[in-house]
Structures are given as C-alpha cells and as structure tokens.
Design an enzyme around this catalytic site. Structure first.
Site, PDB file in Angstrom:
ATOM      1  N   THR A 124     -29.132  -7.950   9.458  1.00  0.00           N
ATOM      2  CA  THR A 124     -29.989  -7.055   8.681  1.00  0.00           C
ATOM      3  C   THR A 124     -31.282  -7.804   8.392  1.00  0.00           C
ATOM      4  OG1 THR A 124     -28.072  -6.036   7.626  1.00  0.00           O
ATOM      5  CG2 THR A 124     -30.210  -5.717   6.552  1.00  0.00           C
ATOM      6  N   LYS A 139     -30.975   1.492   8.441  1.00  0.00           N
ATOM      7  CA  LYS A 139     -30.101   0.686   7.569  1.00  0.00           C
ATOM      8  C   LYS A 139     -30.688   0.541   6.160  1.00  0.00           C
ATOM      9  CE  LYS A 139     -27.498  -2.936   6.283  1.00  0.00           C
ATOM     10  NZ  LYS A 139     -26.093  -2.998   6.070  1.00  0.00           N
ATOM     11  N   LYS A 162     -30.769  -8.007  -1.372  1.00  0.00           N
ATOM     12  CA  LYS A 162     -31.495  -8.326  -0.134  1.00  0.00           C
ATOM     13  C   LYS A 162     -31.984  -7.040   0.548  1.00  0.00           C
ATOM     14  CE  LYS A 162     -30.779  -9.783   4.624  1.00  0.00           C
ATOM     15  NZ  LYS A 162     -29.897 -10.280   5.672  1.00  0.00           N
TER      16      LYS A 162
HETATM   17  P1  NAD Z   1     -23.111 -15.621   6.453  1.00  0.00           P
HETATM   18  O1  NAD Z   1     -24.042 -16.436   5.641  1.00  0.00           O
HETATM   19  O2  NAD Z   1     -21.651 -15.625   6.153  1.00  0.00           O
HETATM   20  O3  NAD Z   1     -23.270 -16.022   8.010  1.00  0.00           O
HETATM   21  C1  NAD Z   1     -24.474 -16.382   8.616  1.00  0.00           C
HETATM   22  C2  NAD Z   1     -24.146 -17.476   9.622  1.00  0.00           C
HETATM   23  O4  NAD Z   1     -25.343 -17.797  10.335  1.00  0.00           O
HETATM   24  C3  NAD Z   1     -23.668 -18.762   8.952  1.00  0.00           C
HETATM   25  O5  NAD Z   1     -22.423 -19.159   9.534  1.00  0.00           O
HETATM   26  C4  NAD Z   1     -24.776 -19.774   9.249  1.00  0.00           C
HETATM   27  O6  NAD Z   1     -24.295 -21.095   9.434  1.00  0.00           O
HETATM   28  C5  NAD Z   1     -25.339 -19.198  10.524  1.00  0.00           C
HETATM   29  N1  NAD Z   1     -26.718 -19.634  10.810  1.00  0.00           N
HETATM   30  C6  NAD Z   1     -27.766 -19.738   9.972  1.00  0.00           C
HETATM   31  N2  NAD Z   1     -28.857 -20.161  10.637  1.00  0.00           N
HETATM   32  C7  NAD Z   1     -28.469 -20.311  11.931  1.00  0.00           C
HETATM   33  C8  NAD Z   1     -29.149 -20.712  13.101  1.00  0.00           C
HETATM   34  N3  NAD Z   1     -30.438 -21.050  13.101  1.00  0.00           N
HETATM   35  N4  NAD Z   1     -28.449 -20.751  14.257  1.00  0.00           N
HETATM   36  C9  NAD Z   1     -27.129 -20.427  14.293  1.00  0.00           C
HETATM   37  N5  NAD Z   1     -26.438 -20.033  13.209  1.00  0.00           N
HETATM   38  C10 NAD Z   1     -27.110 -19.980  12.045  1.00  0.00           C
HETATM   39  O7  NAD Z   1     -23.695 -14.125   6.409  1.00  0.00           O
HETATM   40  P2  NAD Z   1     -22.916 -12.754   6.766  1.00  0.00           P
HETATM   41  O8  NAD Z   1     -22.305 -12.176   5.555  1.00  0.00           O
HETATM   42  O9  NAD Z   1     -22.101 -12.982   7.995  1.00  0.00           O
HETATM   43  O10 NAD Z   1     -24.183 -11.846   7.135  1.00  0.00           O
HETATM   44  C11 NAD Z   1     -24.832 -11.915   8.392  1.00  0.00           C
HETATM   45  C12 NAD Z   1     -25.795 -10.740   8.487  1.00  0.00           C
HETATM   46  O11 NAD Z   1     -25.061  -9.527   8.354  1.00  0.00           O
HETATM   47  C13 NAD Z   1     -26.857 -10.731   7.398  1.00  0.00           C
HETATM   48  O12 NAD Z   1     -28.088 -10.327   7.977  1.00  0.00           O
HETATM   49  C14 NAD Z   1     -26.327  -9.712   6.397  1.00  0.00           C
HETATM   50  O13 NAD Z   1     -27.351  -9.101   5.647  1.00  0.00           O
HETATM   51  C15 NAD Z   1     -25.638  -8.731   7.320  1.00  0.00           C
HETATM   52  N6  NAD Z   1     -24.583  -7.919   6.697  1.00  0.00           N
HETATM   53  C16 NAD Z   1     -23.637  -8.517   5.925  1.00  0.00           C
HETATM   54  C17 NAD Z   1     -22.638  -7.715   5.353  1.00  0.00           C
HETATM   55  C18 NAD Z   1     -21.544  -8.337   4.509  1.00  0.00           C
HETATM   56  O14 NAD Z   1     -20.809  -7.592   3.857  1.00  0.00           O
HETATM   57  N7  NAD Z   1     -21.409  -9.659   4.487  1.00  0.00           N
HETATM   58  C19 NAD Z   1     -22.614  -6.336   5.572  1.00  0.00           C
HETATM   59  C20 NAD Z   1     -23.591  -5.762   6.391  1.00  0.00           C
HETATM   60  C21 NAD Z   1     -24.569  -6.566   6.958  1.00  0.00           C
END
Ligand code: NAD
Length: 289
Positions: A93, A168, A243
């Site tokens: 997102t 979204k 966010k």
């Molecule tokens: P998270 O923080 O658990 O995971 C993000 C991952 O990205 C981490 O493991 C981190 O180490 C990795 N990362 C960061 N920088 C990096 C890089 N340069 N190269 C490789 N890996 C890297 O976050 P999440 O909850 O998995 O969310 C991910 C996305 O999904 C976000 O954009 C969030 O807004 C979206 N989202 C999350 C949810 C939810 O319920 N968690 C729901 C809908 C959408």
C-alpha cells in the site's frame, strides 16, 4: 512459474508461502533474517540480494512498507536486473504518485507492471483470501490475474497505473470515517439509555447499516465475533489505518478534493495512535468516545 518475492513480513510471508503451495518456484528476499528463515520453512529459495532473487524470473511480486522503499527497490535492483519479459506486481500500500512513478519507470524500460494493493489482513494473506485492486493496462492485468488468483479470492481491475492504490485509499478512508461514525452512534445510543444489542438489531436493518456495524462491530458482544470481542487485539492495526488515511489525505491534496470527513478521521486516528494505541485494532477508537 519462477517468481521473485520481495518483502516477506506479516503479509508477504503468507503470500509467498501460498505461491509455493500453488506450484510456483519462489525466489525470496527480505532485509530481515527471521523473515527469510520463515520463507525457507515454507518452501521458498532465499537470496542475499534483490538482484540475485530476480535472476531469470517470469514475475516479481513485492510487499513492502512504503512508497520510498518501493521506489528504491525497483529503481536500484529490479529494473534492468530482472528479465525484460518479467511481469512486475507491487502489492504494497503506497501513495498513488509513487505507484504511477514506478509504473512509468518500468514501462520506460520495457517492463509491464501493475500496482495491486490488497484488502484483507494477515489472516487473509495466510489463507489466500485477499482482495486485489489492480492498476495497469489490460494486457498487464490479464498477465497478473493468474498469479493473484493463486493468493487471493477476488481480483479486480481498477483502471490504469495507480488506480489500484487510488481504490484502496478511497475505500480505507471511507472505512476509517465509517468506523468513527459507527462508534459514536453506539456511544450516543448508550448514553440515551438504549440497550446496545437492541440498537444493533434496529440499525443493522435500518438506513444506518454499514460494514463497520454488521461485519466489524466495535462493541464487544454485539454482532458477529470481531476484534472487539478479543480486547481489540489482532484485526487491522490503528497504525495501518492511520497510514492509509495519511495516503488518502496526500492524494486528496494533490487533486484538490475536499475530504472533510476523511480529514477528521485522520485527526482522530492520529491522536489515538500518538496515545500509544497503534497496535490495537482500529475499532478500539470507540474507547475514546
Ligand atoms: P511488515 O513490516 O510486516 O513487512 C514488511 C517487510 O518488508 C519486512 O519483513 C521488512 O524487513 C521488509 N523490507 C523492508 N525494506 C525492505 C527492502 N528494502 N528490501 C526487502 N525487504 C524489505 O509489513 P506488512 O504488515 O507485511 O505490510 C506490508 C504492506 O502491506 C504495507 O504496505 C501495508 O500497508 C500493506 N498492508 C498490510 C496489511 C496488514 O494487515 N498488515 C493489510 C493490508 C495491506
């Protein structure tokens, strides 16, 4: 298919595992070693860099925290390093402007790319029941659909590049505002002496009915089982709602759209988050009213 998966966190970890279950070869990368270890347990091959992970793949899927990271990963390590025939899918997102910028940079180098943010949280990511809102050309959407079908339940073409992110954040702005409105209606009903189950029975069948009431009721013990019945643990974290509201406010500013309700929801969630509640489900905002 050989698919590179970048970003194996709460969401990406389960999505990568489901791609393996669907029979794909998943070449995974994350900055965090525990995320890589989990990916290996789930059948992914892991790599020390993005550039190695994208070698010889037919698709790249990313699930990263924000637009700045998505831009730097694609411009630094994916574009020009993945095969030109590889389809690029960013499921993070992020802001609409960054999504369009990365999509245009990919196109300029001969890649097809879609923005494909998701609705549904960690349980949906693990269970393969996400909804994908996809922005990109008809051809890119057609190529993306079979990959997304393997990790989601619903895949909708929202329009051109950036349209997935636009859909979204408009949806989540509406969700944030409707959760606040639903919460204040229940609190007012309580203060007016109404039994809350009775108010639910009436309003859920009347014109006040909405998803925040009938699918995600913020009142414990009323309506279906929700995070409210579990001390507001799990569900959709307040920090993530904030966010998305910030992204919506930025996009509204870019196009000069008046969003008074969205703006107020953002202010309320900002205060709630700043008070140390970022990890609580967003329906816990009812406790402030
Ligand atoms: P998270 O923080 O658990 O995971 C993000 C991952 O990205 C981490 O493991 C981190 O180490 C990795 N990362 C960061 N920088 C990096 C890089 N340069 N190269 C490789 N890996 C890297 O976050 P999440 O909850 O998995 O969310 C991910 C996305 O999904 C976000 O954009 C969030 O807004 C979206 N989202 C999350 C949810 C939810 O319920 N968690 C729901 C809908 C959408």
């Amino acid at each position: 298919m050989r698919i590179a998966f970048i970003g194996l966190g709460n969401m990406g970890g389960g999505m990568a595992a489901n791609l393996v279950k669907a029979g794909h070869i998943v070449r995974a990368f994350d900055l965090a070693e525990p995320a890589l270890a989990r990916a290996r347990e789930n059948g992914c091959e892991t790599f020390a860099t993005v550039r190695e992970a994208v070698q010889g793949v037919e698709a790249v899927v990313s699930m990263l925290p924000n637009g700045g990271i998505v831009k730097s990963v694609y411009s630094g390590d994916v574009l020009g390093h993945a095969p030109k025939a590889a389809l690029l899918l960013d499921c993070s997102t992020i802001d609409v402007a960054s999504a369009r910028e990365v999509g245009a940079a990919a196109l300029a180098q001969g890649y097809a790319m879609v923005d494909a943010p998701v609705s549904g949280g960690i349980a949906a990511a693990n269970g393969g029941t996400l909804t994908f809102m996809v922005g990109g050309t008809d051809a890119a959407f057609a190529a993306a659909q079979p990959i997304l079908d393997a990790i989601g339940k619903t895949v909708i073409h929202a329009g051109e590049s950036g349209a997935g992110q636009a859909a979204k954040i408009c949806n989540n702005m509406l969700l944030g505002a409707s959760m606040v409105a639903t919460s204040e209606a229940f609190k007012l009903a309580e203060r007016l002496g109404l039994d809350l189950q009775t108010f639910y029975d009436i309003s859920s069948k009347a014109s006040g009915q909405c998803w925040s009431m009938t699918s995600y009721c913020p009142v414990p013990g009323v309506g279906p089982t929700t995070p409210a019945d579990n001390g507001y643990q799990g569900g959709f974290a307040t920090a993530l709602m904030l966010k998305d509201l910030k992204l919506a406010m930025a996009a509204a500013g870019d196009v000069g759209a008046p969003v008074p309700m969205g703006h107020l929801a953002e202010e309320l969630y900002k205060a709630f988050d700043a008070a140390g509640n970022g990890g609580l489900d967003f329906s816990a905002i009812i406790g402030t009213l």
